[in-house]
Design a protein around this motif. Structure first.
Motif, PDB file in Angstrom:
ATOM      1  N   CYS A  16      -1.218  18.776  17.920  1.00 17.28           N
ATOM      2  CA  CYS A  16       0.019  19.250  17.297  1.00 17.28           C
ATOM      3  C   CYS A  16      -0.212  20.619  16.678  1.00 17.28           C
ATOM      4  O   CYS A  16      -1.329  20.977  16.327  1.00 17.28           O
ATOM      5  CB  CYS A  16       0.450  18.279  16.200  1.00 17.28           C
ATOM      6  N   ALA A  17       0.877  21.370  16.530  1.00 19.28           N
ATOM      7  CA  ALA A  17       0.801  22.712  15.951  1.00 19.28           C
ATOM      8  C   ALA A  17       1.789  22.839  14.801  1.00 19.28           C
ATOM      9  O   ALA A  17       2.947  22.448  14.920  1.00 19.28           O
ATOM     10  CB  ALA A  17       1.113  23.756  17.018  1.00 19.28           C
ATOM     11  N   LEU A  18       1.293  23.381  13.691  1.00 19.03           N
ATOM     12  CA  LEU A  18       2.124  23.742  12.547  1.00 19.03           C
ATOM     13  C   LEU A  18       2.035  25.249  12.378  1.00 19.03           C
ATOM     14  O   LEU A  18       0.964  25.830  12.587  1.00 19.03           O
ATOM     15  CB  LEU A  18       1.619  23.075  11.268  1.00 19.03           C
ATOM     16  N   SER A  19       3.115  25.866  11.976  1.00 24.57           N
ATOM     17  CA  SER A  19       3.079  27.297  11.715  1.00 24.57           C
ATOM     18  C   SER A  19       2.073  27.571  10.603  1.00 24.57           C
ATOM     19  O   SER A  19       2.094  26.903   9.560  1.00 24.57           O
ATOM     20  CB  SER A  19       4.459  27.801  11.303  1.00 24.57           C
ATOM     21  N   ALA A  20       1.187  28.546  10.808  1.00 27.91           N
ATOM     22  CA  ALA A  20       0.210  28.893   9.780  1.00 27.91           C
ATOM     23  C   ALA A  20       0.903  29.407   8.518  1.00 27.91           C
ATOM     24  O   ALA A  20       0.338  29.326   7.429  1.00 27.91           O
ATOM     25  CB  ALA A  20      -0.767  29.928  10.320  1.00 27.91           C
ATOM     26  N   GLU A 105       6.713  30.563  24.089  1.00 24.75           N
ATOM     27  CA  GLU A 105       7.731  29.917  23.260  1.00 24.75           C
ATOM     28  C   GLU A 105       7.641  28.406  23.447  1.00 24.75           C
ATOM     29  O   GLU A 105       7.191  27.932  24.478  1.00 24.75           O
ATOM     30  CB  GLU A 105       9.128  30.400  23.679  1.00 24.75           C
ATOM     31  N   ALA A 106       8.087  27.655  22.451  1.00 20.27           N
ATOM     32  CA  ALA A 106       8.120  26.201  22.569  1.00 20.27           C
ATOM     33  C   ALA A 106       9.157  25.808  23.612  1.00 20.27           C
ATOM     34  O   ALA A 106      10.271  26.314  23.609  1.00 20.27           O
ATOM     35  CB  ALA A 106       8.452  25.557  21.224  1.00 20.27           C
ATOM     36  N   GLY A 107       8.771  24.935  24.532  1.00 19.93           N
ATOM     37  CA  GLY A 107       9.675  24.465  25.574  1.00 19.93           C
ATOM     38  C   GLY A 107       9.692  22.953  25.630  1.00 19.93           C
ATOM     39  O   GLY A 107       8.796  22.287  25.124  1.00 19.93           O
ATOM     40  N   GLN A 108      10.726  22.419  26.234  1.00 20.79           N
ATOM     41  CA  GLN A 108      10.865  20.972  26.361  1.00 20.79           C
ATOM     42  C   GLN A 108       9.913  20.421  27.417  1.00 20.79           C
ATOM     43  O   GLN A 108       9.519  21.119  28.337  1.00 20.79           O
ATOM     44  CB  GLN A 108      12.311  20.614  26.716  1.00 20.79           C
ATOM     45  N   VAL A 109       9.576  19.149  27.262  1.00 23.13           N
ATOM     46  CA  VAL A 109       8.716  18.451  28.213  1.00 23.13           C
ATOM     47  C   VAL A 109       9.595  17.519  29.025  1.00 23.13           C
ATOM     48  O   VAL A 109      10.364  16.740  28.449  1.00 23.13           O
ATOM     49  CB  VAL A 109       7.629  17.641  27.480  1.00 23.13           C
ATOM     50  N   PRO A 110       9.526  17.587  30.365  1.00 25.81           N
ATOM     51  CA  PRO A 110      10.318  16.656  31.174  1.00 25.81           C
ATOM     52  C   PRO A 110       9.979  15.210  30.787  1.00 25.81           C
ATOM     53  O   PRO A 110       8.825  14.847  30.688  1.00 25.81           O
ATOM     54  CB  PRO A 110       9.871  16.953  32.612  1.00 25.81           C
ATOM     55  N   GLY A 114       8.373  11.060  23.627  1.00 24.95           N
ATOM     56  CA  GLY A 114       8.222   9.688  23.164  1.00 24.95           C
ATOM     57  C   GLY A 114       9.041   9.506  21.905  1.00 24.95           C
ATOM     58  O   GLY A 114       9.328  10.467  21.191  1.00 24.95           O
ATOM     59  N   PRO A 115       9.444   8.284  21.617  1.00 24.60           N
ATOM     60  CA  PRO A 115      10.366   8.045  20.502  1.00 24.60           C
ATOM     61  C   PRO A 115       9.822   8.469  19.140  1.00 24.60           C
ATOM     62  O   PRO A 115      10.570   8.953  18.303  1.00 24.60           O
ATOM     63  CB  PRO A 115      10.623   6.537  20.557  1.00 24.60           C
ATOM     64  N   GLU A 116       8.525   8.298  18.895  1.00 23.23           N
ATOM     65  CA  GLU A 116       7.967   8.672  17.601  1.00 23.23           C
ATOM     66  C   GLU A 116       7.998  10.177  17.382  1.00 23.23           C
ATOM     67  O   GLU A 116       8.157  10.649  16.266  1.00 23.23           O
ATOM     68  CB  GLU A 116       6.518   8.176  17.463  1.00 23.23           C
ATOM     69  N   TRP A 117       7.823  10.916  18.457  1.00 18.44           N
ATOM     70  CA  TRP A 117       7.701  12.366  18.361  1.00 18.44           C
ATOM     71  C   TRP A 117       9.032  13.098  18.464  1.00 18.44           C
ATOM     72  O   TRP A 117       9.143  14.238  18.017  1.00 18.44           O
ATOM     73  CB  TRP A 117       6.773  12.878  19.458  1.00 18.44           C
ATOM     74  N   SER A 118      10.037  12.488  19.046  1.00 15.42           N
ATOM     75  CA  SER A 118      11.277  13.210  19.328  1.00 15.42           C
ATOM     76  C   SER A 118      11.960  13.730  18.066  1.00 15.42           C
ATOM     77  O   SER A 118      12.629  14.757  18.099  1.00 15.42           O
ATOM     78  CB  SER A 118      12.240  12.334  20.126  1.00 15.42           C
ATOM     79  N   ARG A 119      11.773  13.064  16.930  1.00 15.20           N
ATOM     80  CA  ARG A 119      12.394  13.490  15.682  1.00 15.20           C
ATOM     81  C   ARG A 119      11.711  14.705  15.061  1.00 15.20           C
ATOM     82  O   ARG A 119      12.335  15.492  14.366  1.00 15.20           O
ATOM     83  CB  ARG A 119      12.350  12.313  14.700  1.00 15.20           C
ATOM     84  N   ALA A 129      -5.709  27.768  22.426  1.00 14.60           N
ATOM     85  CA  ALA A 129      -6.551  26.572  22.450  1.00 14.60           C
ATOM     86  C   ALA A 129      -6.011  25.496  23.395  1.00 14.60           C
ATOM     87  O   ALA A 129      -6.567  24.418  23.477  1.00 14.60           O
ATOM     88  CB  ALA A 129      -6.688  26.003  21.041  1.00 14.60           C
ATOM     89  N   GLY A 130      -4.907  25.773  24.087  1.00 14.82           N
ATOM     90  CA  GLY A 130      -4.291  24.798  24.978  1.00 14.82           C
ATOM     91  C   GLY A 130      -2.925  24.375  24.465  1.00 14.82           C
ATOM     92  O   GLY A 130      -2.477  24.821  23.410  1.00 14.82           O
ATOM     93  N   PRO A 131      -2.238  23.506  25.203  1.00 17.18           N
ATOM     94  CA  PRO A 131      -0.886  23.088  24.802  1.00 17.18           C
ATOM     95  C   PRO A 131      -0.906  22.183  23.575  1.00 17.18           C
ATOM     96  O   PRO A 131      -1.859  21.453  23.335  1.00 17.18           O
ATOM     97  CB  PRO A 131      -0.372  22.335  26.034  1.00 17.18           C
ATOM     98  N   ALA A 132       0.169  22.262  22.791  1.00 21.65           N
ATOM     99  CA  ALA A 132       0.317  21.432  21.600  1.00 21.65           C
ATOM    100  C   ALA A 132       1.796  21.200  21.332  1.00 21.65           C
ATOM    101  O   ALA A 132       2.642  22.004  21.729  1.00 21.65           O
ATOM    102  CB  ALA A 132      -0.334  22.120  20.394  1.00 21.65           C
ATOM    103  N   LEU A 133       2.102  20.103  20.664  1.00 22.87           N
ATOM    104  CA  LEU A 133       3.471  19.846  20.231  1.00 22.87           C
ATOM    105  C   LEU A 133       3.733  20.655  18.970  1.00 22.87           C
ATOM    106  O   LEU A 133       2.996  20.550  17.995  1.00 22.87           O
ATOM    107  CB  LEU A 133       3.681  18.367  19.913  1.00 22.87           C
ATOM    108  N   LYS A 134       4.765  21.467  18.985  1.00 24.15           N
ATOM    109  CA  LYS A 134       5.159  22.252  17.802  1.00 24.15           C
ATOM    110  C   LYS A 134       5.964  21.330  16.906  1.00 24.15           C
ATOM    111  O   LYS A 134       6.934  20.713  17.339  1.00 24.15           O
ATOM    112  CB  LYS A 134       5.988  23.464  18.236  1.00 24.15           C
ATOM    113  N   LEU A 135       5.538  21.197  15.634  1.00 21.10           N
ATOM    114  CA  LEU A 135       6.175  20.259  14.723  1.00 21.10           C
ATOM    115  C   LEU A 135       7.104  20.949  13.743  1.00 21.10           C
ATOM    116  O   LEU A 135       6.836  22.054  13.282  1.00 21.10           O
ATOM    117  CB  LEU A 135       5.111  19.481  13.934  1.00 21.10           C
ATOM    118  N   ASP A 136       8.179  20.258  13.397  1.00 19.13           N
ATOM    119  CA  ASP A 136       9.105  20.674  12.357  1.00 19.13           C
ATOM    120  C   ASP A 136       8.598  20.045  11.058  1.00 19.13           C
ATOM    121  O   ASP A 136       8.627  18.825  10.894  1.00 19.13           O
ATOM    122  CB  ASP A 136      10.504  20.167  12.696  1.00 19.13           C
TER     123      ASP A 136
END
Length: 155
Positions: A16-20, A105-110, A114-119, A129-136
């Motif tokens: 996962c990625a958080l803005s520094a 830029e952050a893009g959607q994943v086809p 998953g339900p836990e992450w969608s929110r 460092a590779g792909p990561a989920l950008k978190l709110d």
């Protein structure tokens, strides 16, 4: 988002990625004092230089229970310190990997995340460092939907 600095962490086995800009520091987390009658995703409070930090268990905040095979999730002894709406929090994660740069830029994943992450996930972002989920951050701090509904019912 290209060129922005990101803090990369593992949460529930996912990168996962958080803005520094949101992360004030990374600390060694000390003693966590439980707070009675709080939801499971609030692990308690800890101190940082005489400042109280609310400790958020990110796995529980996402709605995950136990780890694979019913075991505890691995937890780093470090936490990312963040602030939101004037309050400071320590985010308990599986591990903190690195600080890196976004290369897109952050893009959607086809198929979605998953339900836990969608929110909490705003998209998949490519980093050095590779792909990561950008978190709110605000969505992560608000905890799982069920816990939020329970709190609102009490109020």
């Amino acid at each position: 988002m290209t060129g922005d600095l990101l803090v990369i962490a593992q949460i529930a086995g996912r990168r996962c990625a958080l803005s520094a800009l949101d992360v004030k520091s990374v600390i060694e987390i000390g003693t966590i004092t439980p707070i009675p009658r709080t939801p499971a995703w609030i692990a308690g409070i800890t101190a940082l230089r005489s400042q109280a930090l609310t400790v958020i268990d990110c796995r529980h905040a996402l709605g995950f229970g136990m780890g694979p095979g019913g075991s505890e999730w691995p937890t780093d002894h470090r936490a990312a310190v963040v602030a939101d709406a004037g309050y400071s929090y320590a985010l308990m994660v599986d591990s903190i990997e690195d600080i890196t740069t976004a290369v897109g830029e952050a893009g959607q994943v086809p198929g979605g995340f998953g339900p836990e992450w969608s929110r909490v996930a705003t998209g998949m972002i490519e980093t050095m460092a590779g792909p990561a989920l950008k978190l709110d951050l605000a969505a992560l701090l608000s905890g799982p939907e069920t816990a939020r509904n329970e709190i609102e019912a009490v109020l």
